[in-house]
Design a protein around this motif. Sequence first.
Motif, PDB file in Angstrom:
ATOM      1  N   ASP A   1      42.742  35.753  43.138  1.00  0.00           N
ATOM      2  CA  ASP A   1      42.185  35.998  44.467  1.00  0.00           C
ATOM      3  C   ASP A   1      41.814  37.471  44.627  1.00  0.00           C
ATOM      4  OD1 ASP A   1      41.601  35.652  47.272  1.00  0.00           O
ATOM      5  OD2 ASP A   1      43.542  36.576  47.685  1.00  0.00           O
ATOM      6  N   PRO A   2      40.538  37.822  44.497  1.00  0.00           N
ATOM      7  CA  PRO A   2      40.138  39.211  44.765  1.00  0.00           C
ATOM      8  C   PRO A   2      40.245  39.492  46.268  1.00  0.00           C
ATOM      9  CG  PRO A   2      38.458  38.003  43.505  1.00  0.00           C
ATOM     10  CD  PRO A   2      39.398  36.999  44.068  1.00  0.00           C
ATOM     11  N   GLY A   3      41.050  40.443  46.648  1.00  0.00           N
ATOM     12  CA  GLY A   3      41.281  40.705  48.069  1.00  0.00           C
ATOM     13  C   GLY A   3      40.025  41.140  48.808  1.00  0.00           C
ATOM     14  N   HIS A   4      40.060  40.907  50.135  1.00  0.00           N
ATOM     15  CA  HIS A   4      39.011  41.372  51.048  1.00  0.00           C
ATOM     16  C   HIS A   4      37.674  40.706  50.700  1.00  0.00           C
ATOM     17  CE1 HIS A   4      42.084  44.197  52.338  1.00  0.00           C
ATOM     18  NE2 HIS A   4      42.288  44.459  51.055  1.00  0.00           N
ATOM     19  N   GLY A   5      36.550  41.382  50.953  1.00  0.00           N
ATOM     20  CA  GLY A   5      35.236  40.817  50.678  1.00  0.00           C
ATOM     21  C   GLY A   5      34.392  40.705  51.933  1.00  0.00           C
ATOM     22  N   GLY A   6      33.074  40.750  51.753  1.00  0.00           N
ATOM     23  CA  GLY A   6      32.165  40.648  52.886  1.00  0.00           C
ATOM     24  C   GLY A   6      32.320  41.818  53.834  1.00  0.00           C
ATOM     25  N   GLN A   7      32.429  41.488  55.126  1.00  0.00           N
ATOM     26  CA  GLN A   7      32.567  42.550  56.132  1.00  0.00           C
ATOM     27  C   GLN A   7      33.916  43.247  56.071  1.00  0.00           C
ATOM     28  OE1 GLN A   7      32.333  39.302  56.567  1.00  0.00           O
ATOM     29  NE2 GLN A   7      33.181  38.601  58.511  1.00  0.00           N
TER      30      GLN A   7
ATOM     31  N   ALA B   1      40.970  30.009  34.257  1.00  0.00           N
ATOM     32  CA  ALA B   1      40.975  30.833  35.463  1.00  0.00           C
ATOM     33  C   ALA B   1      40.185  30.165  36.580  1.00  0.00           C
ATOM     34  CB  ALA B   1      40.393  32.214  35.169  1.00  0.00           C
ATOM     35  N   TYR B   2      40.611  30.443  37.815  1.00  0.00           N
ATOM     36  CA  TYR B   2      39.868  30.002  38.997  1.00  0.00           C
ATOM     37  C   TYR B   2      39.805  31.174  39.977  1.00  0.00           C
ATOM     38  CZ  TYR B   2      38.682  27.781  43.405  1.00  0.00           C
ATOM     39  OH  TYR B   2      38.073  27.464  44.598  1.00  0.00           O
ATOM     40  N   LEU B   3      38.607  31.611  40.326  1.00  0.00           N
ATOM     41  CA  LEU B   3      38.410  32.710  41.262  1.00  0.00           C
ATOM     42  C   LEU B   3      38.191  32.156  42.669  1.00  0.00           C
ATOM     43  CD1 LEU B   3      36.037  34.930  39.114  1.00  0.00           C
ATOM     44  CD2 LEU B   3      38.244  35.661  40.007  1.00  0.00           C
ATOM     45  N   THR B   4      38.969  32.637  43.626  1.00  0.00           N
ATOM     46  CA  THR B   4      38.759  32.186  45.005  1.00  0.00           C
ATOM     47  C   THR B   4      37.432  32.692  45.551  1.00  0.00           C
ATOM     48  OG1 THR B   4      39.957  34.090  45.901  1.00  0.00           O
ATOM     49  CG2 THR B   4      41.231  32.079  45.464  1.00  0.00           C
ATOM     50  N   ARG B   5      36.971  33.827  45.077  1.00  0.00           N
ATOM     51  CA  ARG B   5      35.606  34.284  45.379  1.00  0.00           C
ATOM     52  C   ARG B   5      35.074  35.000  44.153  1.00  0.00           C
ATOM     53  NH1 ARG B   5      34.648  39.770  46.820  1.00  0.00           N
ATOM     54  NH2 ARG B   5      36.544  41.014  47.061  1.00  0.00           N
ATOM     55  N   ASP B   6      33.784  34.813  43.866  1.00  0.00           N
ATOM     56  CA  ASP B   6      33.199  35.458  42.698  1.00  0.00           C
ATOM     57  C   ASP B   6      32.034  36.355  43.081  1.00  0.00           C
ATOM     58  OD1 ASP B   6      31.505  33.467  43.454  1.00  0.00           O
ATOM     59  OD2 ASP B   6      31.034  32.777  41.434  1.00  0.00           O
ATOM     60  N   SER B   7      31.886  36.635  44.378  1.00  0.00           N
ATOM     61  CA  SER B   7      30.898  37.605  44.832  1.00  0.00           C
ATOM     62  C   SER B   7      31.398  38.198  46.145  1.00  0.00           C
ATOM     63  CB  SER B   7      29.512  36.962  44.990  1.00  0.00           C
ATOM     64  OG  SER B   7      29.559  35.891  45.906  1.00  0.00           O
TER      65      SER B   7
ATOM     66  N   ALA C   1      43.322  23.309  46.016  1.00  0.00           N
ATOM     67  CA  ALA C   1      42.282  22.325  45.687  1.00  0.00           C
ATOM     68  C   ALA C   1      41.903  22.381  44.220  1.00  0.00           C
ATOM     69  CB  ALA C   1      41.049  22.566  46.565  1.00  0.00           C
ATOM     70  N   ALA C   2      42.048  23.552  43.596  1.00  0.00           N
ATOM     71  CA  ALA C   2      41.751  23.706  42.166  1.00  0.00           C
ATOM     72  C   ALA C   2      42.932  23.305  41.292  1.00  0.00           C
ATOM     73  CB  ALA C   2      41.349  25.144  41.867  1.00  0.00           C
ATOM     74  N   LYS C   3      44.029  22.807  41.919  1.00  0.00           N
ATOM     75  CA  LYS C   3      45.241  22.401  41.192  1.00  0.00           C
ATOM     76  C   LYS C   3      45.808  23.562  40.364  1.00  0.00           C
ATOM     77  CE  LYS C   3      44.090  17.475  40.894  1.00  0.00           C
ATOM     78  NZ  LYS C   3      42.959  17.542  41.843  1.00  0.00           N
ATOM     79  N   ALA C   4      45.858  24.729  40.989  1.00  0.00           N
ATOM     80  CA  ALA C   4      46.336  25.918  40.291  1.00  0.00           C
ATOM     81  C   ALA C   4      47.842  25.856  40.064  1.00  0.00           C
ATOM     82  CB  ALA C   4      45.970  27.167  41.085  1.00  0.00           C
ATOM     83  N   ASP C   5      48.284  26.454  38.956  1.00  0.00           N
ATOM     84  CA  ASP C   5      49.705  26.559  38.635  1.00  0.00           C
ATOM     85  C   ASP C   5      50.301  27.876  39.115  1.00  0.00           C
ATOM     86  OD1 ASP C   5      50.322  24.161  36.657  1.00  0.00           O
ATOM     87  OD2 ASP C   5      48.367  24.962  36.106  1.00  0.00           O
ATOM     88  N   MET C   6      49.442  28.853  39.399  1.00  0.00           N
ATOM     89  CA  MET C   6      49.911  30.152  39.868  1.00  0.00           C
ATOM     90  C   MET C   6      48.810  30.807  40.684  1.00  0.00           C
ATOM     91  SD  MET C   6      51.370  33.430  37.681  1.00  0.00           S
ATOM     92  CE  MET C   6      52.915  32.595  37.286  1.00  0.00           C
ATOM     93  N   PHE C   7      49.209  31.607  41.661  1.00  0.00           N
ATOM     94  CA  PHE C   7      48.276  32.300  42.548  1.00  0.00           C
ATOM     95  C   PHE C   7      48.539  33.796  42.443  1.00  0.00           C
ATOM     96  CE2 PHE C   7      47.141  34.133  46.674  1.00  0.00           C
ATOM     97  CZ  PHE C   7      45.880  33.603  46.890  1.00  0.00           C
ATOM     98  N   VAL C   8      47.502  34.560  42.057  1.00  0.00           N
ATOM     99  CA  VAL C   8      47.622  36.013  41.902  1.00  0.00           C
ATOM    100  C   VAL C   8      46.549  36.663  42.762  1.00  0.00           C
ATOM    101  CG1 VAL C   8      47.627  37.961  40.314  1.00  0.00           C
ATOM    102  CG2 VAL C   8      48.466  35.721  39.546  1.00  0.00           C
ATOM    103  N   SER C   9      46.973  37.412  43.783  1.00  0.00           N
ATOM    104  CA  SER C   9      46.042  38.120  44.652  1.00  0.00           C
ATOM    105  C   SER C   9      45.942  39.573  44.188  1.00  0.00           C
ATOM    106  CB  SER C   9      46.514  38.056  46.109  1.00  0.00           C
ATOM    107  OG  SER C   9      45.522  38.534  46.986  1.00  0.00           O
ATOM    108  N   ILE C  10      44.717  40.038  43.940  1.00  0.00           N
ATOM    109  CA  ILE C  10      44.472  41.363  43.369  1.00  0.00           C
ATOM    110  C   ILE C  10      44.018  42.330  44.465  1.00  0.00           C
ATOM    111  CG2 ILE C  10      43.169  42.674  41.661  1.00  0.00           C
ATOM    112  CD1 ILE C  10      45.039  40.694  40.401  1.00  0.00           C
ATOM    113  N   HIS C  11      44.669  43.502  44.549  1.00  0.00           N
ATOM    114  CA  HIS C  11      44.343  44.516  45.553  1.00  0.00           C
ATOM    115  C   HIS C  11      44.406  45.904  44.919  1.00  0.00           C
ATOM    116  CE1 HIS C  11      44.526  41.938  49.258  1.00  0.00           C
ATOM    117  NE2 HIS C  11      45.151  41.157  48.396  1.00  0.00           N
ATOM    118  N   ALA C  12      43.934  46.885  45.669  1.00  0.00           N
ATOM    119  CA  ALA C  12      44.061  48.300  45.276  1.00  0.00           C
ATOM    120  C   ALA C  12      44.708  49.031  46.440  1.00  0.00           C
ATOM    121  CB  ALA C  12      42.694  48.894  44.940  1.00  0.00           C
TER     122      ALA C  12
END
Length: 512
Positions: free
Chosen positions: A266-272, A307-313, A328-339
């Motif tokens: 999960d790439p944090g944030h995005g859009g506005q 891998a499954y990206l919650t957002r790719d743009s 919904a992607a039947k993920a085994d682990m959830f990793v949220s990426i931030h700075a």
Amino acid sequence: MRKGSARHRPLLGVVSLLVTLATPVFAGELRGVALAVGATGTRAELQLDGAGAYTTISLHGPERLVVDLPASKASAGLKLPAAAGVVRSVRTGQPVPGTLRVVFDLDSSVTMLAPRMEGQGAQSRLVIEWPGDGPDPSTATAPAAATAMAPPPPTPAAPTPPPVSAAQATAALASSAAAASAAPGPQRLSPQQILNGARTAEPADAPAKVTPNGISYTVATGKPAVTPEAAAARAAADAMESNKPAAPAPPPRIPPGTRPLVIAIDPGHGGQDSGAIGPTGKYEKHVVLAIARELARQIDATPGMKAYLTRDSDYFIPLNQRAVKARAAKADMFVSIHADAAENRSASGSSVYVLSTKGASSQRARWLADKENASDLVGGVSLSKADNTLSSVLIDLAQSGHMRASEDAAGYVLTGLKNAGNNHKPHIERANFAVLRTSDMPSMLVETAFISNYDEEKRLMDPAFQRKIAGAVLSGVKTYFTRQPPPGTLFAAMAAGQVTAGASSSSSESAP
């Protein structure tokens, strides 16, 4: 006259009322429709201005998704997008006066994620997503790869010299000896040169040679002669062979029916919601997307993982929807990426956080959770509505079976990050992060580095550093699943000793 006028006033009022009712009053407007295809599937955005109410209907035979927007109309010159992903076409209509209908014709029966309305007023948009793996990147490069791997055209074979019999060879040797004794200078003609009528100089001490069928032999030993050029070529080849790196180990044989481990990134944030902003103006949302894409690339290159990206743009996703997409992607682990960011510009290093519904492990962890949870406010989502999706009791029940697993996995990831550089804290932190709150799988939030630190902001933009961070996270994830492999996965088969090295047809069929 006045009485007549008074008498006709009620009738005029009724006519005016009928005219008003017959004329639709539009409270909303559809300003645009956009389609995008990425690693997460197909995404549609309806840009709305006004009411923002909607209903959806799924139809079959053929497959369609119908979106009705009551009290709405299409803006003048509305352009509909071309086909993309699972959407074959988009069209609009008006089933009843005052209702605008948007129809998505679909290629196949794909269950969409729950539509959601983001923002309000002139900034509102209806987001519809159909999950999927997106385009296969190998298809885009297949023609180039095919060209690169095409065998070179066959080289015309050199004409084969006529066979030389034993009698001819003997006669040639005799002639060679006679010619050598009669020659005025230190020259000797080879037997084959004599047979061909040639006359070239050779060293006087060179052994006599005959080349039947084009292969050079010395008469004395009958072994292939080694010319100086051939000896130099052989020495160069031996040197290259000694310096050549060892061939990579063949991929493991994957038992048929083995499913891949799915890691939701999960790439944090995005859009506005830009997230934190570095000293030179770099946005957190861009940095973490680059790291997430690199992590996804490394995961997909790992046998038995996907891998499954919650957002790719660059678009916004409400916090509570990120875990929904992973589920919904039947993920085994959830990793949220931030700075990370801090008022202290010298703060540096990586951190790993897990969910705690009973308070934060430190004041900074509490502050960070509050900051990240406020992302929904930036994106136009009411936190109160998001929090009400699950009661605190249900949250505790959903998390109780995964708290320990999350801490174990986060500990391995923290170790991997420590080996790749410095950690901001030597232990994992805990806080009530909204993005982890609805997750029903091992989950963590990784703060890769401090974008508020000038040096680390620069490193975060460096692809080499991004690869290093991604590799550290992957190392921790692999360690966790090696020690606690889910049944039916390649990691479980390796733990049970059911996997042997060597590629096979079954590996290509079962690999993700």
